[in-house]
Scaffold this active site. Structure first.
Site, short mmCIF file in Angstrom:
data_model
loop_
_atom_site.label_atom_id
_atom_site.label_comp_id
_atom_site.label_asym_id
_atom_site.label_seq_id
_atom_site.Cartn_x
_atom_site.Cartn_y
_atom_site.Cartn_z
N TYR A 1 78.73 21.98 58.29
CA TYR A 1 79.10 21.30 58.64
C TYR A 1 80.11 20.71 58.28
O TYR A 1 80.38 19.06 58.97
CB TYR A 1 77.79 20.43 57.27
CG TYR A 1 77.40 18.67 56.93
CD1 TYR A 1 76.86 17.92 58.07
CD2 TYR A 1 78.54 18.24 56.62
CE1 TYR A 1 76.32 17.06 58.70
CE2 TYR A 1 78.75 16.50 56.81
CZ TYR A 1 77.19 15.88 57.15
OH TYR A 1 77.20 14.80 57.22
N LYS B 1 82.42 18.40 61.21
CA LYS B 1 82.71 16.40 60.52
C LYS B 1 84.80 16.50 60.86
O LYS B 1 85.01 16.38 61.41
CB LYS B 1 82.30 16.46 59.13
CG LYS B 1 81.06 16.04 59.50
CD LYS B 1 79.96 15.03 60.70
CE LYS B 1 78.74 14.59 60.33
NZ LYS B 1 78.23 14.08 61.82
N1 LIG Z 1 72.91 10.37 54.93
C1 LIG Z 1 75.09 10.98 54.57
O1 LIG Z 1 75.23 10.76 53.45
C2 LIG Z 1 75.79 10.71 55.94
C3 LIG Z 1 77.14 11.18 55.00
C4 LIG Z 1 77.53 11.01 55.98
C5 LIG Z 1 77.45 11.22 57.36
N2 LIG Z 1 76.83 11.25 58.27
C6 LIG Z 1 76.60 11.24 59.55
O2 LIG Z 1 75.53 10.19 59.90
C7 LIG Z 1 74.54 10.48 60.66
C8 LIG Z 1 73.43 9.89 60.54
O3 LIG Z 1 72.86 10.70 59.85
P1 LIG Z 1 71.72 9.84 58.66
O4 LIG Z 1 72.40 9.83 57.35
O5 LIG Z 1 71.51 9.00 59.00
O6 LIG Z 1 70.24 10.59 59.28
P2 LIG Z 1 68.76 10.73 59.37
O7 LIG Z 1 68.54 9.64 58.40
O8 LIG Z 1 68.06 11.71 59.49
O9 LIG Z 1 69.17 10.41 60.88
C9 LIG Z 1 69.63 11.43 62.14
C10 LIG Z 1 69.25 11.23 63.18
O10 LIG Z 1 69.98 12.39 64.12
C11 LIG Z 1 68.79 12.66 64.84
N3 LIG Z 1 68.51 13.53 65.24
C12 LIG Z 1 68.75 14.86 64.28
N4 LIG Z 1 68.60 15.61 65.21
C13 LIG Z 1 69.01 15.69 66.63
C14 LIG Z 1 69.07 16.60 67.71
N5 LIG Z 1 69.00 17.49 67.74
N6 LIG Z 1 68.32 15.86 68.74
C15 LIG Z 1 68.83 14.18 69.03
N7 LIG Z 1 68.38 13.26 67.61
C16 LIG Z 1 69.11 14.29 66.47
C17 LIG Z 1 67.77 11.81 64.57
O11 LIG Z 1 66.28 11.48 64.50
P3 LIG Z 1 65.26 12.81 65.24
O12 LIG Z 1 64.99 13.79 64.10
O13 LIG Z 1 64.00 11.99 65.69
O14 LIG Z 1 65.91 13.80 66.49
C18 LIG Z 1 68.12 10.25 63.62
O15 LIG Z 1 67.65 9.51 64.22
C19 LIG Z 1 75.16 12.43 61.04
O16 LIG Z 1 76.10 12.71 61.98
C20 LIG Z 1 75.29 12.16 59.62
O17 LIG Z 1 75.74 13.51 59.92
C21 LIG Z 1 75.52 10.90 56.82
#
Ligand SMILES: NC(=O)c1ccc[n+]([C@@H]2O[C@H](COP(=O)([O-])OP(=O)(O)OC[C@H]3O[C@@H](n4cnc5c(N)ncnc54)[C@H](OP(=O)(O)O)[C@@H]3O)[C@@H](O)[C@H]2O)c1
Length: 272
Positions: free
Chosen positions: A151, A155
């Site tokens: 991961y 990133k």
């Molecule tokens: N939450 C944190 O602490 C955090 C921190 C830093 C960065 N981020 C980054 O922010 C981004 C969004 O994450 P989030 O925290 O909002 O998580 P989340 O609520 O789990 O949302 C993830 C999104 O990505 C989609 N997704 C996952 N796998 C996929 C696939 N194989 N194909 C198409 N869509 C896919 C999911 O939709 P479906 O399941 O419907 O496909 C969902 O809409 C990610 O890149 C994550 O690495 C998150």
């Protein structure tokens, strides 16, 4: 018709991006695997804000998925003004305790698909002399994170790639931003079984992340780290030796080597 394309718009940060952009009167293209969630969100946003919202169901962890998204936009004659490469997932645990397929899917989703979408939509942005590409990185981009090894590496890749092409495109009218949030309250943790509140890291709301991102994009910043504590953490990485930062990551995430489970995690790769 101009649209903002958001991958991973069915929940979390991507969903908040969709809500925020729609409330500002923008048309949207929402991409993720969960068709019902996308359609429900599209209905709500188009009814509330009177904007055009298209949905495209696609698992983006396949190498040819970016082309499918691009072909959909061409077929529908949609012009992508802003590309938000947001879709992602997390895995928790030792590198060698995860299925290799999970690592492959993560690398494809976080890096290859992001690169391909950027590559495919860039020519039209260049032709129009305007556009925005917002890539979801993370504060994990700034150092290695034990037990989130792939991961963090993906990133770091996103941050490096975004910085490089930003410089290449600096005279093109296209803005490129790497968004580097810290722990953010979204579904990502439910899917991996991590409780972010059990770590010593600050946990922020996705709304704060999205506001910071849109603000940074408007100011044409290179990258942004939302939240004061996260900014301090990232800056301390510039002063302290990398070996110390690795130990700090273990402490902040409350990792004890003896307590790391080596069992298979829940499989977040299943189509919901
Ligand atoms: N939450 C944190 O602490 C955090 C921190 C830093 C960065 N981020 C980054 O922010 C981004 C969004 O994450 P989030 O925290 O909002 O998580 P989340 O609520 O789990 O949302 C993830 C999104 O990505 C989609 N997704 C996952 N796998 C996929 C696939 N194989 N194909 C198409 N869509 C896919 C999911 O939709 P479906 O399941 O419907 O496909 C969902 O809409 C990610 O890149 C994550 O690495 C998150």
């Amino acid at each position: 018709m101009e649209h903002i394309l958001i991958t991973g718009a069915s929940s979390g940060i991507g969903k908040v991006f969709a809500e925020e952009y729609a409330s500002r009167g923008n048309n949207l293209i929402l991409v993720a695997r969960s068709r019902e969630k996308l359609d429900a969100l599209a209905n709500t946003l188009s009814n509330t804000y009177g904007v055009d919202v298209r949905t495209f169901q696609q698992d983006l962890s396949f190498p040819d998925s970016a082309e499918k998204v691009f072909d959909f936009c061409k077929r529908e004659q949609l012009v992508v003004r802003t590309l938000v490469n947001n879709a992602g997932f997390a895995l928790d645990g030792a590198f060698d305790a995860q299925p290799l397929e999970s690592h492959e899917k993560m690398i494809t989703l976080h890096t290859l698909t992001l690169i391909k979408l950027t590559y495919l939509f860039l020519p039209e942005m260049k032709h129009r002399n305007q556009g925005e590409i917002l890539n979801l990185s993370s504060i994990t981009a700034f150092q290695g994170i034990p037990y989130n090894a792939v991961y963090a590496a993906t990133k770091a890749f996103v941050l490096s790639f975004s910085e490089s092409i930003r410089e290449e495109l600096k005279d093109s009218g296209i803005r490129i931003l790497a968004l580097c949030p810290g722990l953010t309250e979204t579904d990502i943790f439910d899917k991996t079984g991590i409780d972010p509140h059990k770590t010593l890291m600050p946990v922020g709301p996705p709304e704060q992340v999205v506001k910071a991102a849109i603000n940074a994009l408007q100011k044409n910043k290179l990258y942004t780290v939302p939240g004061f504590a996260n900014k301090i953490l990232v800056q301390s990485g510039r002063l302290l030796p990398r070996s110390v930062m690795l130990k700090l990551a273990m402490v902040l995430n409350r990792r004890k080597k003896s307590k790391i489970k080596h069992s298979q995690p829940n499989d977040p790769l299943q189509t919901p």
